[in-house]
Every structure is written in structure tokens, then in C-alpha cells.
Design a protein around this motif. Sequence first.
Motif, PDB file in Angstrom:
ATOM      1  N   MET A   1      13.666 -10.703   4.524  1.00 12.81           N
ATOM      2  CA  MET A   1      12.293 -10.211   4.603  1.00 12.81           C
ATOM      3  C   MET A   1      11.535 -10.554   3.336  1.00 12.81           C
ATOM      4  O   MET A   1      12.119 -10.651   2.258  1.00 12.81           O
ATOM      5  CB  MET A   1      12.282  -8.683   4.799  1.00 12.81           C
ATOM      6  N   PHE A   2      10.240 -10.711   3.494  1.00 11.36           N
ATOM      7  CA  PHE A   2       9.409 -11.022   2.336  1.00 11.36           C
ATOM      8  C   PHE A   2       8.514  -9.823   2.028  1.00 11.36           C
ATOM      9  O   PHE A   2       7.985  -9.175   2.936  1.00 11.36           O
ATOM     10  CB  PHE A   2       8.537 -12.259   2.625  1.00 11.36           C
ATOM     11  N   PHE A   3       8.358  -9.553   0.774  1.00  5.59           N
ATOM     12  CA  PHE A   3       7.515  -8.442   0.332  1.00  5.59           C
ATOM     13  C   PHE A   3       6.308  -9.015  -0.408  1.00  5.59           C
ATOM     14  O   PHE A   3       6.470  -9.861  -1.287  1.00  5.59           O
ATOM     15  CB  PHE A   3       8.291  -7.503  -0.602  1.00  5.59           C
ATOM     16  N   ARG A   4       5.148  -8.559   0.019  1.00  6.63           N
ATOM     17  CA  ARG A   4       3.923  -9.036  -0.632  1.00  6.63           C
ATOM     18  C   ARG A   4       3.791  -8.403  -2.007  1.00  6.63           C
ATOM     19  O   ARG A   4       3.887  -7.193  -2.163  1.00  6.63           O
ATOM     20  CB  ARG A   4       2.702  -8.665   0.216  1.00  6.63           C
ATOM     21  N   LYS A   5       3.566  -9.223  -2.980  1.00  4.24           N
ATOM     22  CA  LYS A   5       3.409  -8.737  -4.353  1.00  4.24           C
ATOM     23  C   LYS A   5       2.053  -8.058  -4.505  1.00  4.24           C
ATOM     24  O   LYS A   5       1.045  -8.561  -4.018  1.00  4.24           O
ATOM     25  CB  LYS A   5       3.528  -9.905  -5.346  1.00  4.24           C
ATOM     26  N   SER A   6       2.023  -6.923  -5.138  1.00  2.35           N
ATOM     27  CA  SER A   6       0.764  -6.203  -5.330  1.00  2.35           C
ATOM     28  C   SER A   6      -0.196  -7.029  -6.160  1.00  2.35           C
ATOM     29  O   SER A   6       0.184  -7.658  -7.149  1.00  2.35           O
ATOM     30  CB  SER A   6       1.028  -4.855  -6.029  1.00  2.35           C
ATOM     31  N   ASN A   7      -1.461  -7.031  -5.741  1.00  2.00           N
ATOM     32  CA  ASN A   7      -2.490  -7.735  -6.502  1.00  2.00           C
ATOM     33  C   ASN A   7      -3.051  -6.898  -7.638  1.00  2.00           C
ATOM     34  O   ASN A   7      -3.828  -7.376  -8.456  1.00  2.00           O
ATOM     35  CB  ASN A   7      -3.650  -8.134  -5.568  1.00  2.00           C
ATOM     36  N   SER A   8      -2.705  -5.607  -7.662  1.00  2.00           N
ATOM     37  CA  SER A   8      -3.262  -4.735  -8.691  1.00  2.00           C
ATOM     38  C   SER A   8      -2.610  -5.009 -10.038  1.00  2.00           C
ATOM     39  O   SER A   8      -1.394  -5.071 -10.155  1.00  2.00           O
ATOM     40  CB  SER A   8      -3.047  -3.265  -8.297  1.00  2.00           C
ATOM     41  N   SER A   9      -3.466  -5.176 -11.034  1.00  2.00           N
ATOM     42  CA  SER A   9      -2.954  -5.392 -12.399  1.00  2.00           C
ATOM     43  C   SER A   9      -2.877  -4.085 -13.151  1.00  2.00           C
ATOM     44  O   SER A   9      -2.577  -4.064 -14.343  1.00  2.00           O
ATOM     45  CB  SER A   9      -3.875  -6.366 -13.149  1.00  2.00           C
ATOM     46  N   HIS A  10      -3.214  -2.956 -12.452  1.00  3.58           N
ATOM     47  CA  HIS A  10      -3.283  -1.671 -13.155  1.00  3.58           C
ATOM     48  C   HIS A  10      -2.147  -0.728 -12.767  1.00  3.58           C
ATOM     49  O   HIS A  10      -2.115   0.411 -13.200  1.00  3.58           O
ATOM     50  CB  HIS A  10      -4.619  -0.983 -12.854  1.00  3.58           C
ATOM     51  N   VAL A  11      -1.204  -1.221 -11.946  1.00  7.87           N
ATOM     52  CA  VAL A  11      -0.160  -0.349 -11.412  1.00  7.87           C
ATOM     53  C   VAL A  11       0.674   0.283 -12.521  1.00  7.87           C
ATOM     54  O   VAL A  11       1.013   1.462 -12.468  1.00  7.87           O
ATOM     55  CB  VAL A  11       0.741  -1.125 -10.436  1.00  7.87           C
ATOM     56  N   ASP A  12       1.003  -0.493 -13.510  1.00 10.86           N
ATOM     57  CA  ASP A  12       1.920  -0.023 -14.544  1.00 10.86           C
ATOM     58  C   ASP A  12       1.215   0.577 -15.763  1.00 10.86           C
ATOM     59  O   ASP A  12       1.845   0.824 -16.788  1.00 10.86           O
ATOM     60  CB  ASP A  12       2.824  -1.179 -15.001  1.00 10.86           C
ATOM     61  N   GLU A  13      -0.082   0.775 -15.648  1.00  7.73           N
ATOM     62  CA  GLU A  13      -0.808   1.350 -16.775  1.00  7.73           C
ATOM     63  C   GLU A  13      -0.441   2.818 -16.970  1.00  7.73           C
ATOM     64  O   GLU A  13      -0.264   3.557 -16.000  1.00  7.73           O
ATOM     65  CB  GLU A  13      -2.322   1.273 -16.535  1.00  7.73           C
ATOM     66  N   SER A  14      -0.374   3.232 -18.204  1.00  9.69           N
ATOM     67  CA  SER A  14      -0.218   4.653 -18.491  1.00  9.69           C
ATOM     68  C   SER A  14      -1.585   5.318 -18.306  1.00  9.69           C
ATOM     69  O   SER A  14      -2.615   4.638 -18.196  1.00  9.69           O
ATOM     70  CB  SER A  14       0.259   4.849 -19.925  1.00  9.69           C
ATOM     71  N   VAL A  15      -1.602   6.640 -18.292  1.00  7.98           N
ATOM     72  CA  VAL A  15      -2.862   7.371 -18.149  1.00  7.98           C
ATOM     73  C   VAL A  15      -3.813   7.015 -19.283  1.00  7.98           C
ATOM     74  O   VAL A  15      -5.012   6.778 -19.076  1.00  7.98           O
ATOM     75  CB  VAL A  15      -2.599   8.892 -18.127  1.00  7.98           C
TER      76      VAL A  15
END
Length: 292
Positions: free
Chosen positions: A1-15
Motif C-alpha cells: 500500500m502507498f501512503f500519501r505524504k502530508s503536504n503540511s509543513s507545520h505538522v511537527d511544529e511545537s506550540v
Amino acid sequence: MFFRKSNSSHVDESVEQQKERKFNELKASLGPLSGGSLQYCSDACLKRYLEARNWNVDKSKKMLEETLRWRSSFKPEEIRWHEIASEGETGKVFRANFHDRQGRSVLILRPGMQNTTKLDNQIKHLVYLIENAILNLPEGQEQMAWLIDFTGWSITNNVPIKSARDTINILQNHYPERLAVAFLYNPPRIFEAFWKVVKYFLDSKTFQKVKFVYPKKEDSVELMRSFFDVENLPTEFGGKATLQYDHEEFSRQMAQDDVKSAKLWGLDKHQSNGFAGAEVAPEPESLITPVS
């Protein structure tokens, strides 16, 4: 199966990283500012507006732009004490000469001592004192506390609903995150009807800052002591100090602060009526004196 990579560049940002990014977005969206708007829109100011709108950049920008339009029209930084001194003759609103335990400026409001009928002047007087409370904040502190004494309050001298609504609107929308807490001290039972109407003008953040305090309730006493040193707090609010409002002394203090305010806003070289060039009185003695 293939998983689409998230386009968000803010996912791993801290608060904190998210807040910093949104702060930079807001600052950039305002474009070039000049004059009083440039001075008003400090980094701390932008963060207060973001906080007031839960860090939504678009809503914060709209709120800030509305404030800049209001300040351009109302010109709160240009109000001088001599213009509204008659409103303060009874000491219905004044800045105390003590701070709370967090170093916040304290405004004392005594609605039972209302002495005028012109709502526009009453609002102008309150705005002046909000600006003055901010002017006298210690470095690193941005908020004030309100102490509201209901002695002498009745329906006959009650603040009109329109005036209450206008006051709340100005405080919430044009001085966001400036109020830390407002203590309504020992309001009479009849105030409940007025409060049922007024509370609907409050947003959730401001509503949570309003504290009803009753001197015979232990939790109320502890709450006041958590915010104030009882040696500084007037007896009217459960403390040990004597509340003595001297209008002449307070007026001299405000004249000194007018000079400071004019210098802060760069108005000292452009305005000369009413305060510039006037003799500056010596520092006034305490308006709140501890009881021995």
C-alpha cells in the motif's frame, strides 16, 4: 500500500513555533506602518491581539485594524487630565499607588460616586485612566487589575446600559489582554438584575476575569489575599490601608504623567496647550496610607 505524504509543513511544529510563525504572519500582513500606529503595534501588542483571538491571524488582524481606526478617531494618547479632571473630583475612578502581587497597575472604580451625566466625557475619563494605568506598568508587566467598590451604589446612580456596553466594547476590543482581573466587591443584591444584562456583552475571556467577592465568604477573602498584600489593600476591599482620595494631589500626579505620556508618544514637541511648559509638581505622597 502507498501512503500519501502530508503536504503540511507545520505538522511537527511545537506550540511556541506555531505562535512565532503566526506572529510573523500578522506582522507581515500589516504592511508598512508609520507614526502612532507604528509605535502602538509593538511586538508585545501584536501578541496580545493574537492571544485575544486564539492565535487566529485573520481575526487578530481585523481586530487590530479596527483598534487603529478607533485610536485614529478617539486619540486616547492625546487626552490630557485638565480636559476631564472634573470627572474625577469624587474619585469615582483613579489609579491606586500600589500594585498587586504580580506588579500590575490597579484601577479603583467606585460607581456609587458618579458625579456627572455626560456619557462621552465619562468614557473619555475612563479611557484616559486605562492609558495611564498602562503608562505606569513596571517593565515586563502588561496587565492591570480593577477593584470595583459598590459602596453607595444604587439603581438611581447606576451606569446606563449603553455606557456599560461602550466601556466593555472599548476594553475588550481595543485593550485586549490588558485586564488581568476585575473584582466586583460586595455588590448589592439589586446589582444582579443589571449584571444579567451586562454579562451578555462580555466575551468568554473577559467573563472569566470577573470575580464576585463577598467579605464574609472565606474563599473570597483568600482570593483577595492571593492577589494583594493586605497592608496595601484598602479596608473597603478587606485590607488594612486607609483609602484617601485627594483630588488635588491626584491631579498633580496626572499632570506629571501627561508630560511622560506626551514624550512617550512624541507629542511633546507638537503640543503645548495645557501641559507642556507647565510647572511639574513634586512627587505626590501616597494616596493609600497603611493603618498603624
